[in-house]
Write an enzyme that holds these catalytic residues in place. Structure first.
Site, PDB file in Angstrom:
ATOM      1  N   HIS A  19      -2.581  -0.800  -3.402  1.00 47.27           N
ATOM      2  CA  HIS A  19      -3.768   0.036  -3.156  1.00 47.27           C
ATOM      3  C   HIS A  19      -3.617   1.352  -3.897  1.00 47.27           C
ATOM      4  O   HIS A  19      -2.594   2.018  -3.763  1.00 47.27           O
ATOM      5  CB  HIS A  19      -3.930   0.313  -1.658  1.00 47.27           C
ATOM      6  CG  HIS A  19      -4.212  -0.924  -0.864  1.00 47.27           C
ATOM      7  ND1 HIS A  19      -4.044  -0.984   0.501  1.00 47.27           N
ATOM      8  CD2 HIS A  19      -4.647  -2.151  -1.246  1.00 47.27           C
ATOM      9  CE1 HIS A  19      -4.366  -2.196   0.923  1.00 47.27           C
ATOM     10  NE2 HIS A  19      -4.728  -2.926  -0.114  1.00 47.27           N
ATOM     11  N   ASP A  61      -4.448  -5.054   5.467  1.00 46.57           N
ATOM     12  CA  ASP A  61      -4.761  -5.931   4.340  1.00 46.57           C
ATOM     13  C   ASP A  61      -3.526  -6.777   4.025  1.00 46.57           C
ATOM     14  O   ASP A  61      -2.398  -6.296   4.110  1.00 46.57           O
ATOM     15  CB  ASP A  61      -5.153  -5.068   3.129  1.00 46.57           C
ATOM     16  CG  ASP A  61      -5.608  -5.901   1.950  1.00 46.57           C
ATOM     17  OD1 ASP A  61      -6.053  -7.051   2.167  1.00 46.57           O
ATOM     18  OD2 ASP A  61      -5.535  -5.401   0.812  1.00 46.57           O
ATOM     19  N   SER A  71       0.868  -1.168   0.000  1.00 46.92           N
ATOM     20  CA  SER A  71       0.000   0.000   0.000  1.00 46.92           C
ATOM     21  C   SER A  71       0.913   1.228   0.000  1.00 46.92           C
ATOM     22  O   SER A  71       1.800   1.297  -0.851  1.00 46.92           O
ATOM     23  CB  SER A  71      -0.946  -0.117   1.191  1.00 46.92           C
ATOM     24  OG  SER A  71      -1.550   1.075   1.506  1.00 46.92           O
TER      25      SER A  71
END
Ligand SMILES: C[S@@+](CC[C@H](N)C(=O)[O-])C[C@H]1O[C@@H](n2cnc3c(N)ncnc32)[C@H](O)[C@@H]1O
Lengths: 196, 275
Positions: free
Chosen positions: A45, A138, A18
């Site tokens: 992301h 995540d 991310s």
């Protein structure tokens, strides 16, 4: 160091990141060489409402072709696939790529967990999973799934990551095969070359 | 759990559902179904899918709840504003030439897409002569769609999308807010009929000038996609339009030759005139 684990063959690599991920992945991709047969899937992301520009950027960093993942496309060897903004990327039998617009996971779509869990089902112990820098959790469950399926797991050493939350969460959830700073993950890739 | 065993249990469950409830999930894409069924097992507190199957077969209340896991109720008003902008610019001028219009929104979920089209048509002064058929297999979603009520915290996103779609009015012209909810104007709803219809098992019910079916085919395998596209081809009038989701296309289907691309990026297709 990778020798033991990689005496068995790896067919696919899944990478999740991310914030800080663009830089981290940009550092990894140049280590890939034209002779590699492995398929690589990346969830990074990105903002949902505009093209991410990642495909162009990463193509520039990498000798293997980099493509945005298309729904139901058969997976090719020696290709890097990037999840498109606002869709989950999963692996299905074939293997084929699958996209879905299911709910975000950890506020993220694409989500690393979706990719890793489905890839673990398909590739089992022929999969390498890597969690890099990031600001949310995540990927932790996904990496655990890769490990449970017998795959090889690497987590970027949290205090060397631009954002430590994501790798730290992965470490909390499972004990990976390797915890490495980015430079050593790059080396790992170079060592792998023979294995593929 | 062993993934081959899990897949076998999925097949058994889906077969049981088909035989008992006549909902056909046999040709849905496996990867996301798998994930949603894993979530369902947690929610229903079942340690195996066979346990869940037992409940689906013997407790009447379970199946409607499971349907919310088998189908994906994720939607937004004016989702992908570029699609609605392309409809406005490239499709509306042609729709205007028909004295009356019928539109089919297939897989309408909780109604967001159907209400978006109704608003767009009202802005274009076409709603008065339009009948929208909005269909789905999830009856609970259809009931919610019927009310035209949404949570107020979703409105900011809807409003941004609406503005980016090239709107001529403000979204707030079409709803009233109260107690954390917004209610869409009843006069929009007068032009929409919501009904239960499956792209997997039902047939064509009307001739239409536009089919909008977004983010539904992505959940089907190629065979079922072909079936659904066959229904759209059958329902559309000559030179009628078909709009799909951002990651969907007719290109790789058995019906590729029945359509031409009119807005490649925004996934709008037109049925060929004649061969
Ligand atoms: C992700 S939602 C898409 C909602 C809306 N079209 C949009 O794009 O925002 C998918 C919808 O397809 C519906 N669906 C799934 N299988 C179907 C079938 N066989 N026939 C009709 N609708 C179906 C689901 O119930 C769900 O409401």
């Amino acid at each position: 160091m990778a020798a033991d684990l990689l005496r068995r063959s790896i067919d696919a690599i899944v990478i999740g990141a991310s914030s800080g991920g663009v830089e981290a992945i940009s550092a990894l991709l140049p280590a890939l060489t034209e002779t590699m047969r492995v398929s690589i899937f990346i969830v990074l992301h990105v903002p949902r409402d505009r093209p991410s520009g990642l495909v162009e950027l990463f193509n520039y960093k990498c000798v293997l072709p980099v493509r945005e993942a298309q729904d139901k496309e058969p997976v090719e060897n020696g290709t890097v696939y990037i999840a498109p903004p606002d869709y989950h990327l999963l692996l299905d039998k074939g293997p084929r790529l699958a996209l879905s617009c299911d709910e975000p996971v950890h506020y993220s779509r694409p989500a690393i967990d979706c990719l890793f869990e489905s890839a673990a089902d398909i590739y089992q112990n022929r999969l390498l999973g890597i969690i890099l820098t990031g600001g949310n959790e995540d990927g932790a469950a996904g990496l655990a799934a890769v490990k449970n399926a017998g795959g090889v797991t690497i987590v970027q050493q949290p205090d060397t990551a631009q954002m430590s939350v994501m790798p730290a969460a992965a470490l909390k959830r499972c004990t990976p095969d390797f915890v490495l700073p980015l430079v050593d993950i790059v080396k790992f890739f170079t060592d792998l070359k023979n294995g593929f | 759990m062993n993934s081959a065993d899990f897949e076998m249990e999925i097949e058994l469950l889906i077969d049981a559902i088909y035989r008992k409830y006549h909902y056909d999930f046999r040709e849905y894409a496996m990867a996301s179904l798998k994930r949603r069924l894993r979530t369902a097992m947690l929610r229903f507190d079942c340690s195996t899918l066979s346990q869940l199957q037992d409940r689906v077969l013997h407790e009447p209340a379970t199946f409607p709840m499971l349907l919310d896991f088998l189908t994906v109720q994720v939607s937004e008003m004016f989702r992908d504003p570029g699609y609605f902008r392309a409809l406005r610019e490239q499709v509306i001028p042609l729709l205007r030439t028909y004295p009356s219009l019928k539109i089919w929104v297939a897989g309408c979920s909780t109604g967001e897409e159907a209400f978006s089209l109704a608003i767009l048509l009202r802005e274009e002064n076409l709603l008065e002569r339009t009948q929208i058929y909005a269909t789905d297999i999830n009856v609970r979603a259809l009931e919610m769609a019927e009310t035209g009520i949404y949570d107020v915290d979703r409105i900011a996103g809807f409003t941004d999308n609406h503005r980016l779609s090239g709107s001529k009015t403000s979204l707030s012209d079409y709803y009233t807010a109260a107690y954390g909810k917004v209610v869409f104007d009843r006069t929009l709803k007068e032009h929409i009929v919501f009904s239960d219809h499956s792209l997997a098992t039902d047939s064509v019910f009307s001739e239409v000038q536009l089919v909008s079916c977004r983010n539904v085919l992505i959940y089907f395998n190629r065979e079922l996609q072909d079936r659904a596209l066959g229904l759209f081809e059958g329902a559309l009038c000559r030179k009628g339009f078909l709009g799909l989701g951002a990651k969907e296309s007719v290109r790789f289907s058995a019906h590729a030759d029945d359509f031409i691309e009119v807005a490649r990026e925004n996934k709008i297709f037109q049925k060929r005139g004649s061969i």
